[in-house]
Write a protein that holds these residues in place. Structure first.
Motif, mmCIF file in Angstrom:
data_model
loop_
_atom_site.group_PDB
_atom_site.id
_atom_site.type_symbol
_atom_site.label_atom_id
_atom_site.label_comp_id
_atom_site.label_asym_id
_atom_site.label_seq_id
_atom_site.Cartn_x
_atom_site.Cartn_y
_atom_site.Cartn_z
ATOM 1 N N PRO A 1 122.036 -24.610 -111.505
ATOM 2 C CA PRO A 1 122.792 -24.625 -110.240
ATOM 3 C C PRO A 1 121.882 -24.761 -109.027
ATOM 4 O O PRO A 1 120.719 -24.346 -109.049
ATOM 5 C CB PRO A 1 123.495 -23.263 -110.240
ATOM 6 N N GLU A 2 122.432 -25.359 -107.983
ATOM 7 C CA GLU A 2 121.742 -25.472 -106.699
ATOM 8 C C GLU A 2 122.187 -24.324 -105.799
ATOM 9 O O GLU A 2 123.364 -23.984 -105.757
ATOM 10 C CB GLU A 2 122.082 -26.806 -106.034
ATOM 11 N N SER A 3 121.253 -23.718 -105.062
ATOM 12 C CA SER A 3 121.628 -22.675 -104.106
ATOM 13 C C SER A 3 122.423 -23.280 -102.952
ATOM 14 O O SER A 3 122.014 -24.300 -102.380
ATOM 15 C CB SER A 3 120.379 -21.994 -103.539
ATOM 16 N N PRO A 4 123.557 -22.673 -102.588
ATOM 17 C CA PRO A 4 124.312 -23.153 -101.426
ATOM 18 C C PRO A 4 123.429 -23.154 -100.183
ATOM 19 O O PRO A 4 122.708 -22.203 -99.913
ATOM 20 C CB PRO A 4 125.446 -22.134 -101.296
ATOM 21 N N GLY A 5 123.475 -24.253 -99.445
ATOM 22 C CA GLY A 5 122.712 -24.343 -98.207
ATOM 23 C C GLY A 5 121.284 -24.790 -98.363
ATOM 24 O O GLY A 5 120.595 -24.999 -97.359
ATOM 25 N N ALA A 6 120.791 -24.966 -99.599
ATOM 26 C CA ALA A 6 119.387 -25.305 -99.798
ATOM 27 C C ALA A 6 119.025 -26.644 -99.166
ATOM 28 O O ALA A 6 118.005 -26.778 -98.487
ATOM 29 C CB ALA A 6 119.050 -25.318 -101.291
ATOM 30 N N ARG A 7 119.896 -27.641 -99.360
ATOM 31 C CA ARG A 7 119.589 -28.955 -98.768
ATOM 32 C C ARG A 7 119.772 -28.957 -97.259
ATOM 33 O O ARG A 7 119.170 -29.771 -96.556
ATOM 34 C CB ARG A 7 120.435 -30.049 -99.423
ATOM 35 N N ASP A 8 120.588 -28.054 -96.748
ATOM 36 C CA ASP A 8 120.693 -27.915 -95.291
ATOM 37 C C ASP A 8 119.346 -27.488 -94.712
ATOM 38 O O ASP A 8 118.891 -28.011 -93.703
ATOM 39 C CB ASP A 8 121.755 -26.883 -94.927
ATOM 40 N N TYR A 9 118.729 -26.493 -95.363
ATOM 41 C CA TYR A 9 117.407 -26.058 -94.933
ATOM 42 C C TYR A 9 116.388 -27.193 -95.050
ATOM 43 O O TYR A 9 115.530 -27.375 -94.189
ATOM 44 C CB TYR A 9 116.932 -24.869 -95.768
ATOM 45 N N PHE A 10 116.511 -27.970 -96.136
ATOM 46 C CA PHE A 10 115.565 -29.068 -96.336
ATOM 47 C C PHE A 10 115.727 -30.120 -95.240
ATOM 48 O O PHE A 10 114.737 -30.633 -94.710
ATOM 49 C CB PHE A 10 115.755 -29.713 -97.714
ATOM 50 N N ARG A 11 116.973 -30.443 -94.903
ATOM 51 C CA ARG A 11 117.203 -31.410 -93.828
ATOM 52 C C ARG A 11 116.647 -30.882 -92.504
ATOM 53 O O ARG A 11 116.081 -31.628 -91.705
ATOM 54 C CB ARG A 11 118.700 -31.709 -93.705
ATOM 55 N N GLN A 12 116.803 -29.579 -92.285
ATOM 56 C CA GLN A 12 116.271 -28.953 -91.080
ATOM 57 C C GLN A 12 114.749 -29.077 -91.028
ATOM 58 O O GLN A 12 114.170 -29.413 -89.994
ATOM 59 C CB GLN A 12 116.696 -27.481 -91.065
ATOM 60 N N LEU A 13 114.106 -28.831 -92.163
ATOM 61 C CA LEU A 13 112.655 -28.954 -92.253
ATOM 62 C C LEU A 13 112.209 -30.368 -91.921
ATOM 63 O O LEU A 13 111.235 -30.572 -91.184
ATOM 64 C CB LEU A 13 112.200 -28.584 -93.663
ATOM 65 N N TYR B 1 102.129 -22.131 -99.615
ATOM 66 C CA TYR B 1 100.861 -22.728 -99.190
ATOM 67 C C TYR B 1 100.652 -22.637 -97.682
ATOM 68 O O TYR B 1 99.517 -22.440 -97.213
ATOM 69 C CB TYR B 1 100.797 -24.199 -99.622
ATOM 70 N N LEU B 2 101.716 -22.812 -96.922
ATOM 71 C CA LEU B 2 101.626 -22.867 -95.458
ATOM 72 C C LEU B 2 102.677 -21.924 -94.879
ATOM 73 O O LEU B 2 103.768 -22.352 -94.495
ATOM 74 C CB LEU B 2 101.837 -24.306 -94.977
ATOM 75 N N PRO B 3 102.390 -20.616 -94.843
ATOM 76 C CA PRO B 3 103.381 -19.614 -94.425
ATOM 77 C C PRO B 3 103.985 -19.872 -93.051
ATOM 78 O O PRO B 3 105.128 -19.485 -92.798
ATOM 79 C CB PRO B 3 102.573 -18.310 -94.435
ATOM 80 N N GLU B 4 103.231 -20.536 -92.176
ATOM 81 C CA GLU B 4 103.741 -20.775 -90.833
ATOM 82 C C GLU B 4 104.971 -21.673 -90.817
ATOM 83 O O GLU B 4 105.747 -21.675 -89.859
ATOM 84 C CB GLU B 4 102.644 -21.368 -89.944
ATOM 85 N N THR B 5 105.189 -22.450 -91.906
ATOM 86 C CA THR B 5 106.346 -23.344 -91.934
ATOM 87 C C THR B 5 107.654 -22.574 -92.114
ATOM 88 O O THR B 5 108.731 -23.137 -91.892
ATOM 89 C CB THR B 5 106.217 -24.385 -93.061
ATOM 90 N N ALA B 6 107.586 -21.306 -92.506
ATOM 91 C CA ALA B 6 108.815 -20.507 -92.624
ATOM 92 C C ALA B 6 109.548 -20.426 -91.293
ATOM 93 O O ALA B 6 110.785 -20.364 -91.246
ATOM 94 C CB ALA B 6 108.494 -19.105 -93.137
ATOM 95 N N ALA B 7 108.776 -20.459 -90.208
ATOM 96 C CA ALA B 7 109.379 -20.382 -88.873
ATOM 97 C C ALA B 7 110.135 -21.661 -88.514
ATOM 98 O O ALA B 7 110.898 -21.672 -87.538
ATOM 99 C CB ALA B 7 108.301 -20.100 -87.829
ATOM 100 N N TRP B 8 109.939 -22.729 -89.277
ATOM 101 C CA TRP B 8 110.651 -23.981 -89.007
ATOM 102 C C TRP B 8 112.093 -23.922 -89.508
ATOM 103 O O TRP B 8 112.899 -24.797 -89.190
ATOM 104 C CB TRP B 8 109.950 -25.155 -89.695
ATOM 105 N N LEU B 9 112.404 -22.924 -90.326
ATOM 106 C CA LEU B 9 113.715 -22.837 -90.952
ATOM 107 C C LEU B 9 114.524 -21.738 -90.283
ATOM 108 O O LEU B 9 114.109 -20.578 -90.259
ATOM 109 C CB LEU B 9 113.571 -22.532 -92.450
ATOM 110 N N LYS B 10 115.650 -22.091 -89.750
ATOM 111 C CA LYS B 10 116.513 -21.137 -89.052
ATOM 112 C C LYS B 10 117.657 -20.724 -89.966
ATOM 113 O O LYS B 10 118.297 -21.557 -90.595
ATOM 114 C CB LYS B 10 117.063 -21.754 -87.767
ATOM 115 N N ARG B 11 117.902 -19.444 -90.019
ATOM 116 C CA ARG B 11 119.019 -18.943 -90.819
ATOM 117 C C ARG B 11 120.352 -19.266 -90.137
ATOM 118 O O ARG B 11 120.395 -19.586 -88.963
ATOM 119 C CB ARG B 11 118.889 -17.427 -91.017
#
Length: 286
Positions: A21-33, A269-279
């Motif tokens: 299964p795919e997590s709901p919203g996963a591709r939304d986060y990917f598009r945001q990234l 690998y690049l923890p700073e990229t977590a800030a690129w993803l908005k909940r």
């Protein structure tokens, strides 16, 4: 932070077309990234151009900046609807086939009855592709083909796989230096990306040469147990454990499958990229 190059396989890595299964919203986060100005996105796939475009449309994927397609034998720059073919990559891998072109190699194997040529659109300048019965005794066939190639001074790789959806055997004849890893490294060199700021994600045995290389790599959680075991054994043997991450799930409450695993590995690998993803996305991955 420097520019980041994110390279990802498509089928069963970014595309949720496997059994897990795919997590709901996963591709939304990917598009945001993908919208972040410091990210350069490359899709790395065995698919040819038309099938990559089909996947982008079907799964509402962000437009990439580059596409490495046809099992590593083609590279495109993508700008909106415009795709620009990299002739430089063809010049890089072409010498492996020496005096032979696609037609010449096709004639070399015309008497091998188990082989059936794939459709025209699945062929390439330096990609000769066949179908074969999935239950064929493949090793003797590959030995015969390898010997003919050697006798003709052709440096080539034979890539055998099974299409799980059919099932049918798929056999590609490629230049020896045409691979996902070499194509990614060629792209890195031409675009000025270093190891620290390049990440690759994959799921299958065909991705193992990249996953177990010095390139920072992510094996998504939905990979099979066999691929996970092979990857771990190879990175230990090659001492590349520092450049390998297996998604476990838990990042942003997601399961680590498909795009959720890509994001989890990127942040590893690049923890700073977590800030690129908005909940608070609309969770419209479909």
């Amino acid at each position: 932070m420097n520019r980041l190059l994110l390279c990802t396989d498509l089928d069963r890595t970014l595309l949720p077309n496997g059994s897990q299964p795919e997590s709901p919203g996963a591709r939304d986060y990917f598009r945001q990234l993908a919208e972040h100005g410091q990210l350069t996105l490359a899709y790395v796939s065995g698919r040819h151009r038309a099938l990559v475009e089909e996947a982008i449309e079907q799964y509402r994927l962000p437009r990439p900046d580059f596409v490495i397609g046809d099992v590593g034998t083609s590279i495109y720059t993508v700008s909106g609807e415009e795709w620009r073919f990299w002739e430089a990559w063809q010049r890089e891998i072409g010498p492996d086939w020496g005096a032979f072109d696609h037609s010449g190699l096709k004639g070399m194997f015309s008497d091998l009855r188990p082989l059936r040529l794939q459709e025209h659109e699945k062929q390439g300048i330096y990609k000769l592709s066949y179908y074969a019965p999935a239950d064929i005794a493949i090793e003797p066939l590959l030995e015969t083909m390898h010997q003919r190639l050697k006798d003709s001074s052709v440096r080539a790789r034979l890539v055998w796989s099974i299409d799980e959806t059919t099932p049918v055997g798929l056999l590609d004849v490629l230049p020896a230096t045409a691979s996902k890893r070499h194509a990614i490294e060629f792209l890195m060199e031409r675009q000025g990306f270093d190891l620290k700021h390049t990440v690759f994600a994959g799921d299958s045995g065909n991705d193992l040469p990249v996953l177990t290389s010095p390139l920072h790599s992510v094996l998504v959680a939905n990979a099979t147990a066999k691929v996970k075991a092979e990857a771990l054994a190879l990175v230990r043997d090659q001492h590349t454990e520092h450049a390998f991450y297996q998604a476990q799930g838990g990042f942003l409450g997601m399961n680590g499958n498909y795009s959720a695993g890509i994001l989890e590995g990127l942040v590893h690998y690049l923890p700073e990229t977590a800030a690129w993803l908005k909940r608070g996305n609309e969770h419209d991955s479909k």
